[in-house]
Scaffold this active site. Structure first.
Site, PDB file in Angstrom:
ATOM      1  CD  GLU A 312      -2.824   1.419   0.361  1.00 52.78           C
ATOM      2  OE1 GLU A 312      -3.739   0.586   0.336  1.00 52.78           O
ATOM      3  OE2 GLU A 312      -2.755   2.376  -0.428  1.00 52.78           O
ATOM      4  CG  ASP A 316      -0.806   4.921  -1.002  1.00 58.49           C
ATOM      5  OD1 ASP A 316      -1.574   4.398  -1.829  1.00 58.49           O
ATOM      6  OD2 ASP A 316      -0.992   4.862   0.237  1.00 58.49           O
ATOM      7  CB  SER A 610      -5.244   1.684  -2.690  1.00 55.48           C
ATOM      8  OG  SER A 610      -5.603   1.274  -1.427  1.00 55.48           O
ATOM      9  CG  ASP A 651     -20.214  11.810 -17.293  1.00 57.36           C
ATOM     10  OD1 ASP A 651     -20.095  11.102 -16.275  1.00 57.36           O
ATOM     11  OD2 ASP A 651     -21.314  12.122 -17.792  1.00 57.36           O
ATOM     12  CB  ILE A 652     -16.805   7.284 -15.862  1.00 58.96           C
ATOM     13  CG1 ILE A 652     -15.420   7.924 -15.715  1.00 58.96           C
ATOM     14  CG2 ILE A 652     -16.691   5.777 -16.110  1.00 58.96           C
ATOM     15  CD1 ILE A 652     -14.531   7.815 -16.929  1.00 58.96           C
ATOM     16  N   GLY A 670     -23.441  12.075 -16.271  1.00 59.62           N
ATOM     17  CA  GLY A 670     -23.536  12.899 -15.064  1.00 59.62           C
ATOM     18  C   GLY A 670     -22.997  12.141 -13.858  1.00 59.62           C
ATOM     19  CG  ASP A 672     -21.733   7.348 -12.081  1.00 60.89           C
ATOM     20  OD1 ASP A 672     -20.833   6.881 -11.360  1.00 60.89           O
ATOM     21  OD2 ASP A 672     -21.526   7.750 -13.246  1.00 60.89           O
TER      22      ASP A 672
END
Ligand SMILES: *[C@@H]1O[C@H](CO)[C@@H](O)[C@H](O)[C@H]1NC(C)=O
Ligand SMILES: *[C@@H]1O[C@H](CO)[C@@H](O)[C@H](O)[C@H]1NC(C)=O
Ligand SMILES: *[C@@H]1O[C@H](CO)[C@@H](O)[C@H](O)[C@H]1NC(C)=O
Ligand SMILES: *[C@@H]1O[C@H](CO)[C@@H](O)[C@H](O)[C@H]1NC(C)=O
Ligand SMILES: *[C@@H]1O[C@H](CO)[C@@H](O)[C@H](O)[C@H]1NC(C)=O
Ligand SMILES: *[C@@H]1O[C@H](CO)[C@@H](O)[C@H](O)[C@H]1NC(C)=O
Ligand SMILES: *[C@@H]1O[C@H](CO)[C@@H](O)[C@H](O)[C@H]1NC(C)=O
Ligand SMILES: *[C@@H]1O[C@H](CO)[C@@H](O)[C@H](O)[C@H]1NC(C)=O
Ligand SMILES: *[C@@H]1O[C@H](CO)[C@@H](O)[C@H](O)[C@H]1NC(C)=O
Ligand SMILES: *[C@@H]1O[C@H](CO)[C@@H](O)[C@H](O)[C@H]1NC(C)=O
Ligand SMILES: *[C@@H]1O[C@H](CO)[C@@H](O)[C@H](O)[C@H]1NC(C)=O
Ligand SMILES: CC(=O)N[C@H]1CO[C@H](CO)[C@@H](O)[C@@H]1O
Length: 693
Positions: A312, A316, A610, A651-652, A670, A672
């Site tokens: 982790e 990062d 993450s 936008d996805i 839009g 979600d």
């Protein structure tokens, strides 16, 4: 006698004391029951009590308006952040409050009280007799049958009617605080169940709810590095830069190091960073580049042993460095290693100890009937554990570090697992740091609309990881639902796609590249209502793309006691499985799949929000870099800007986030609840923010 009804009790108190409560006084707090029998009432308390009167703080209700005023792009006060002292001053109790309570105490001969540094309460010592006369009550010793610990408490206490509005609560009072299991163990002087150094060395996180790791045999770094043709199978720094149009950085303001939070023994190591820089940094990051370490309450941030390093921490750093370098990164490693190994760390993640370390006033901040960290939930310091070098034996760090302008946090739990008062008090602190221009960026969760079940994550709240008697109610993440932080969901490219194709919401069914189902975390709070900045986006979502599932509508009441949100009660018999009145999560998204990293000396692909959080946070850090160079303020709390100008994001509109036996929500045009408003478009974001004051 363990319990009598409140009415009978009042009569009894009056009878026993022989002095009726005068009509000028009112009951301020009353405990209705002793609960599970853990506490046993013993003899009358004696001696001197350390008394604290929590004062009602002013402007708490207007704090939200203040934050919006300096975060909304249309506001004349945009970007005019406050100093830490201004925040303390704005929310401290009014002079009238301090005056009224001081006068009342003086009438009882109590003049030498101390006013706490954050102005939140008055402290003094009183004999039991003095305190009983002041509060028209009787103090008894209560014994904790589990630990043998004894504390003084009363069943109810009174204050003068005209003083009541100025008092939040008084201790010792009606609260019975169980010592944490740690303290219980210490109290029994037992060394059982405590980790040894060997445990620490061999520790591998068994359940990363925000990180899932797997090695993909077929892939080698050589295949992944040179060009953009394999971004569908390995997301390298070059892929991320191309997806979001991020040019190489060349600025590094001295006060703009990017903050990244770590816990759960997640340590970085130089060898892995060097392997990564050597193979993947499309910009040139020299060997031995490494973060600054802010070590909070005994945290340890790095190791020289490859096998001790944490994926982790490395993930990062390895997604953020290529975006921010030559800017520096600051790792915040929080809590001593014994607490980081504590199974219950999954409930706390050290966020309160982090907040204490960056704002000393939070250590003693009173809100929703809680002052300071919550005993039994948060670690307590000094850590009296006998094992050398694991425990931090200093006192809790309060205000020891300055916050970074952007703080990226890829940890979290579930809203249903934490007391409401605990969450709200913590959420206020994110608000106060937002007022000071700090951006908190959180990973939205990796288990779609639910949580991992018990077989994957032993600490999850139910067998299925979902809520309600049938285990079918969606389980929103914490602290993500707090309206003052920015949440990042995950996206991915499907096989055959390139960086020029639109991304989809990330979803990897178990059994493919990764051991567990991974889906972008998202949903709706049961604790916080929809904030103003999100109202239009959510109204459009429900109007244009109503999810097909039954829903309920409600917000759990503010609680001044340590109860957790009762989501089953909120849903009632509506049959609903998600809440239409709650704050929606996430706000935005970024790639979080097939991320190329080096960890433990090996090339690996990892997946999780993450990765998404530090990508988005690093981009905010870059925008701060440019704004600071232009003598502007930091971006601070960004949600009002994001929701006002969603066109700065891609936008996805494809994908789902399965969980709780459903396919979850769908990504639509839009906002979600899996990809929020979408992924970053760096040039558009930069242009917009450079145009703001
Ligand atoms: C790009 O990488 C792929 C493997 O992922 C390889 O087949 C191709 O030859 C590479 N193209 C160039 C121009 O290096
Ligand atoms: C710094 O980077 C920007 C792009 O972010 C570029 O336009 C500019 O030319 C660079 N400046 C220098 C001195 O390299
Ligand atoms: C950086 O922060 C310090 C301490 O707040 C301040 O004294 C200094 O002026 C800042 N440096 C710049 C370049 O803004
Ligand atoms: C940087 O470190 C890597 C891995 O340790 C090593 O292979 C490489 O030779 C180093 N590069 C330089 C320029 O020292
Ligand atoms: C790239 O990684 C390989 C191991 O996968 C390592 O042997 C090599 O030294 C690295 N290259 C550089 C330039 O660091
Ligand atoms: C942690 O990193 C610093 C800076 O590179 C280094 O001086 C120190 O030795 C490292 N500590 C361990 C335990 O590896
Ligand atoms: C963690 O908390 C739970 C619930 O409060 C408690 O039952 C359990 O004993 C705790 N575990 C440890 C290791 O402290
Ligand atoms: C605290 O820890 C330090 C370093 O391990 C040790 O030298 C010191 O004696 C400890 N203090 C107490 C009060 O245990
Ligand atoms: C937990 O989830 C895993 C993966 O979805 C599944 O295989 C397993 O049966 C579930 N266990 C329980 C007790 O629900
Ligand atoms: C909860 O607390 C907020 C802030 O103090 C207040 O505005 C609101 O009315 C409260 N809600 C309820 C149901 O008591
Ligand atoms: C949309 O998402 C589905 C998975 O939900 C995936 O199979 C499909 O390839 C995606 N389509 C596009 C155009 O990205
Ligand atoms: C003035 C005062 O009592 N401050 C307290 C704030 O909280 C810390 C940590 O819990 C205490 O050690 C201080 O005594």
């Amino acid at each position: 006698m363990h319990f009598v009804s409140s009415v009978a009790l009042s009569a009894l108190v009056a009878l026993v004391s022989g002095a009726a409560v005068p009509p000028t006084h009112v009951v301020h707090e009353r405990r209705d029951a002793l609960g599970d029998g853990r506490w046993v009432k013993r003899e009358r308390a004696t001696g001197v009590l350390p008394m604290r009167v929590g004062l009602t703080q002013q402007n708490l209700d207007s704090a939200h308006e203040h934050l919006m005023d300096l975060s909304h792009p249309a506001s004349p006060n945009y970007g005019k952040h406050w100093t830490a002292d201004q925040v303390v001053d704005a929310f401290k109790p009014s002079d009238e409050t301090v005056g009224a309570v001081s006068k009342w105490l003086a009438e009882h001969g109590i003049n030498d009280h101390v006013h706490s540094e954050n102005k939140g309460w008055l402290a003094f010592h009183a004999t039991v007799e003095q305190a009983e006369r002041l509060l028209h009550t009787k103090y008894f010793e209560y014994e904790d049958s589990q630990t043998g610990g004894v504390m003084p408490a009363c069943e109810e206490y009174h204050v003068p009617r005209h003083v009541q509005e100025h008092v939040d609560y008084i201790t010792p009072g009606i609260k019975l605080l169980a010592p944490s299991n740690e303290e219980s163990q210490a109290a029994r002087s037992s060394k059982r169940n405590l980790p040894s150094m060997d445990d620490v060395r061999q520790h591998r996180p068994y359940s990363h709810r925000r990180l899932q790791l797997n090695q993909l045999g077929a892939m080698s770094p050589e295949n992944a590095m040179g060009n953009l043709s394999s971004c569908d199978t390995a997301t390298t720094p070059a892929c991320i830069a191309a997806l979001y149009n991020i040019p190489p950085a060349n600025l590094s303001h001295p006060n703009n190091s990017m903050g990244i939070f770590e816990a759960e023994l997640q340590m970085w190591d130089q060898a892995d960073l060097n392997l990564f820089f050597g193979n993947f940094s499309h910009t040139t990051i020299p060997n031995n580049t490494h973060p600054n370490n802010n070590l909070v309450d005994g945290g340890v941030a790095n190791t020289s042993y490859l096998f001790q390093a944490g994926a982790e921490a490395l993930l990062d750093l390895e997604v953020a460095y290529p975006i921010v370098y030559p800017q520096e990164i600051t790792i915040w490693n929080v809590d001593d290693r014994r607490y980081q190994l504590w199974a219950n760390n999954t409930y706390t993640w050290g966020f309160n100890t982090l907040l204490d370390a960056i704002d000393g006033s939070y250590c003693n901040y009173t809100a929703y009937g809680e002052t300071g960290n919550a005993e039994g939930i948060d670690p307590t310091y000094p850590d009296l554990n006998p094992i050398e070098s694991l425990g931090y034996n200093g006192t809790l760090m309060c205000g020891s570090f300055k916050p970074n302008n952007v703080m990226s946090i890829s940890y979290g739990g579930q809203e249903a697992d934490l007391p409401i008062a605990y969450q709200k008090r913590q959420c206020n602190e994110f608000l106060k740091l937002g007022l000071q221009g700090v951006s908190f960026v959180y990973a939205s969760g990796d288990a779609g609309v639910g949580n991992y079940n018990d077989s994957i994550s032993p600490s999850s709240s139910s067998k299925t990881g979902c809520l309600g008697p049938k285990g079918d109610i969606f389980n929103p993440t914490w602290p993500n639902t707090c309206p003052y932080i920015t949440n990042v969901g995950a996206t991915k490219l499907y096989p055959g796609q390139t960086v020029n194709d639109p991304e989809s919401a990330a979803y990897d069914p178990a059994g493919g590249n990764y051991p567990h189902d991974f889906a972008s975390g998202g949903g709706f709070s049961n604790v916080y209502p929809i904030p103003d900045y999100q109202k239009t986006a959510l109204a459009r979502y429900f109007a244009n793309h109503p999810p097909s599932y039954p829903y309920y509508s409600g917000i759990v009441d503010n609680a001044t006691n340590p109860t957790k949100p009762d989501v089953a009660a909120l849903a009632g018999n509506s049959g609903g499985i998600y809440n239409r009145m709650g704050r929606g999560v996430p706000d935005v998204a970024a790639n979080g799949d097939n991320i190329a990293i080096y960890a433990n000396g090996a090339f690996e692909l990892t997946a999780g929000t993450s990765a998404s959080a530090p990508i988005f946070a690093a981009i905010l850090n870059r925008i701060n870099e440019e704004r600071l160079a232009a003598n502007k303020s930091t971006v601070g709390f960004v949600n009002p800007v994001l929701y006002t100008f969603p066109a700065i994001l891609n936008d996805i509109t494809n994908g789902t986030n399965p969980g709780c036996g459903t396919k979850g929500f769908e990504a639509v045009e839009g906002w979600d609840p899996l990809t929020g408003l979408g992924t970053p478009n760096y040039p558009k974001m930069l242009a917009l923010w450079m145009g703001l004051p």
